[in-house]
Design a protein around this motif. Structure first.
Motif, short mmCIF file in Angstrom:
data_model
loop_
_atom_site.label_atom_id
_atom_site.label_comp_id
_atom_site.label_asym_id
_atom_site.label_seq_id
_atom_site.Cartn_x
_atom_site.Cartn_y
_atom_site.Cartn_z
N GLY A 43 0.75 -1.24 0.00
CA GLY A 43 0.00 0.00 0.00
C GLY A 43 0.78 1.29 0.00
N TYR A 274 -2.69 5.29 5.54
CA TYR A 274 -3.82 4.88 4.70
C TYR A 274 -3.55 5.23 3.24
CZ TYR A 274 -6.28 4.75 9.18
OH TYR A 274 -6.66 4.48 10.47
N HIS A 275 -4.28 4.53 2.35
CA HIS A 275 -4.34 5.00 0.98
C HIS A 275 -5.75 4.81 0.42
CE1 HIS A 275 -3.23 0.96 -1.18
NE2 HIS A 275 -4.48 1.25 -1.47
N ARG A 307 -3.24 7.18 -6.63
CA ARG A 307 -3.20 6.75 -5.22
C ARG A 307 -2.83 7.92 -4.32
NH1 ARG A 307 0.15 1.45 -3.45
NH2 ARG A 307 -1.66 0.51 -4.49
N THR A 309 -1.70 8.63 -0.55
CA THR A 309 -1.22 8.00 0.68
C THR A 309 -1.07 9.07 1.75
OG1 THR A 309 1.14 8.24 0.15
CG2 THR A 309 0.03 6.28 -0.66
N ASP A 344 -11.93 2.97 -4.55
CA ASP A 344 -12.01 1.92 -3.53
C ASP A 344 -13.25 2.12 -2.66
OD1 ASP A 344 -9.50 1.21 -4.50
OD2 ASP A 344 -8.47 2.39 -2.97
N TRP A 348 -7.45 1.64 2.44
CA TRP A 348 -6.50 0.61 2.85
C TRP A 348 -5.70 1.14 4.03
CZ3 TRP A 348 -1.14 0.65 3.17
CH2 TRP A 348 -0.53 -0.59 3.34
#
Length: 414
Positions: A43, A274-275, A307, A309, A344, A348
Motif C-alpha cells: 500500500g 492509509y491510501h 493513489r 497516501t 475503492d 486501505w
C-alpha cells in the motif's frame, strides 16, 4: 520438509532476502500468513527513494510541535489511547532526532540508500518487471514561498554533496510539465534519481515468482509457531512442519511477535497510514508528487488510478481504522492535484515498522544460534528491500559485505 533457511515474512524485505540467499546456493523456504506483497509492501506510494538522504525525524521546532499537540495536523494524527504504549519510544525518537544524532543516522543510512536503485534494477531485469517501473523521479511540491526557498537551498546542497540530479520548478514551469497541478502549489523540486513503481504489490509478487522459478518454496504458515530445535528451527505451515538451520525474521511491524517471546527488547513500533485510489479529474501526473507542507503523496498507479497516501497515525496495532487523515487531506489533494471520484470502497490501512534511531535492524541475533533479523525499515521498506537482502545474505554466508553492517546490528538496543 528441511531447508537451509526459513525466511519469515513475504514482504519486500523477506522476498529480497530469500532471493539473495537462493542466489548463494541456499535452499530457502519463504513463509507468511498471506501471499507475497499483501501487507505493508502493498500500500505504499511506490517510491524507490534514492534521494532520501536524511531519515524522517521527530520535529524540534516549537510551531510544529504545537500543531502536533493540538492533533489537527494533516501529516500526523494520534489516538490518545495509544500514547502510553508509545511514550518511551517517542521520547527516544525525539532524542535521536537532535541535529548531531540525525546527521549520524543519515551517514549510516547512506550506503543502503546509495545502492537502492541499482539493487532493485538487478531484480527488475531478472524478473521481467520493467513495465511496472518509471525512471522519472518524484516531485516535492510546496505551498509557500518560504518553504520552497528553504527546499531549494537544501536540494542544491544535496546535489553538490551527493551527486544527485535536481531540477527546480517555479509554479508556471511545474504546471507546464504537470498540467494536473493547481495554483495552490507555488513551486517544486524535482528529484530525478529515484524511480517509482506503479504497483508495489505486483512488484513484490514478481520478485516472489522469480524466487519460485529458482526452486524456492513459498508456503502459508504461522510465524509465531517458530521454535528452536536440536538442529536449528522449526515453524508450522499448512503443509506441515518446516525445519532449517537458520531462520530470518522479516515480518515488518509484526516482527516483535517473534523476537519478543525469545527475550529480545528491540523498540519497534508501527506508524499507521492509509491510501485511497481515485480517478483523475484532470491530467494524470507523470510521477509521484509529495505535498511537502501537508504530508501526503499522490502517485499514478496502474489501471488509470491515482493513489493518495497519508501521513502518520499513532494508534494501537489492532485499533480499527479511522477516516480522519483521509478526510483532512482529500480536499487539499483534490484542489492541488485534481483528484476525481473515489475508486475503492474503503481505505486501505497499513503499518510502517519503525525504530526510534531511524535505522533498520539487520544481522545476527546474538543469543540464539541461527537466528537473523531484517526489519524496522521505517518509511523506506520498498526502497531498501533488495539492498537489505543482499547485505543480510552476505553476512549469513560469510561473504565480504558491501558495507559495514554494524550500524544496523540488533544488539545496539541492549
Amino acid at each position: 520438509m528441511d531447508f537451509d533457511v526459513i525466511v519469515l515474512g513475504a514482504g519486500i524485505v523477506g522476498v529480497s532476502a530469500a532471493l539473495h540467499l537462493q542466489d548463494r546456493g541456499r535452499r530457502v523456504a519463504l513463509v507468511d500468513r498471506r501471499a507475497p506483497g499483501e501487507e505493508t509492501s502493498f500500500g505504499n506510494a511506490g517510491l524507490i527513494e534514492r534521494s532520501s538522504l536524511v531519515p524522517y525525524a521527530f520535529p524540534r521546532d516549537v510551531g510544529t510541535l504545537f500543531r502536533y499537540a493540538c492533533n489537527r495536523s494533516t501529516d500526523l494524527y494520534w489516538d490518545y489511547k495509544a500514547l502510553p504504549g508509545y511514550a518511551s519510544w517517542l521520547a527516544r525518537f525525539w532524542w535521536e532526532s537532535a541535529p548531531r544524532r540525525l546527521d549520524a543516522a543519515a551517514r549510516d543510512m547512506q550506503p543502503l540508500i546509495g545502492a537502492c536503485v541499482a539493487e532493485h534494477d538487478k531484480l527488475i531485469a531478472r524478473a521481467g518487471l520493467a513495465d511496472l517501473v518509471e525512471a522519472r523521479g518524484w516531485i516535492e511540491a510546496f505551498r509557500t514561498t518560504a518553504a520552497f526557498a528553504r527546499a531549494v537551498e537544501e536540494a542544491d546542497h544535496a546535489a553538490r554533496e551527493h551527486g544527485l540530479h535536481v531540477n527546480v520548478l517555479d509554479g508556471a514551469a511545474l504546471r507546464a510539465s504537470e498540467p494536473a497541478v493547481g495554483t495552490d502549489i507555488c513551486g517544486a523540486v524535482h528529484w530525478a534519481d529515484p524511480k517509482s513503481v506503479r504497483d508495489p504489490g505486483a512488484l513484490v509478487k514478481g520478485y516472489a515468482s522469480l524466487f519460485e522459478r529458482g526452486g524456492g518454496r513459498l508456503l502459508i504458515g504461522d510465524a509465531t509457531t517458530l521454535r528452536a530445535s536440536d538442529s536449528g528451527w522449526t515453524v508450522q505451515t499448512e503443509h506441515g512442519v518446516l525445519g532449517a538451520k537458520d531462520v530470518v525474521v522479516a515480518l515488518g511491524p509484526w516482527s516483535d511477535l517473534v523476537f519478543a517471546p525469545l527475550g529480545y527488547r528491540i523498540p519497534l513500533r508501527a506508524k499507521r497510514g492509509y491510501h485511497m485510489h481515485y480517478r483523475p479529474a484532470r491530467a494524470m501526473p507523470s510521477m509521484p508528487i509529495v505535498d511537502s507542507e501537508r504530508g501526503y503523496v499522490v502517485a499514478p498507479m496502474t489501471g488509470g488510478r491515482l493513489r493518495l497516501t497519508t501521513g502518520v497515525e499513532i494508534a494501537k496495532r489492532g485499533a480499527p481504522p479511522t477516516p480522519i487523515q483521509l478526510e483532512r487531506v482529500e480536499p487539499l489533494a483534490r484542489a492541488a492535484f485534481g483528484l476525481g471520484e473515489r475508486i475503492d470502497r474503503t481505505p486501505w490501512l497499513g503499518m510502517r515498522p519503525c525504530t526510534p534511531d531511524m535505522r533498520p535492524v539487520i544481522g545476527r541475533a546474538l543469543r540464539h544460534r541461527g537466528l537473523w533479523f531484517a526489519f524496522g525499515h521505517n518509511h523506506h521498506g520498498l526502497t531498501l528491500g533488495p539492498v537489505t537482502g543482499r547485505l543480510l545474505a552476505e553476512m549469513m554466508t560469510g561473504e565480504p559485505t558491501f558495507t559495514d553492517p554494524s550500524p544496523y546490528r540488533p544488539e545496539r538496543f541492549g
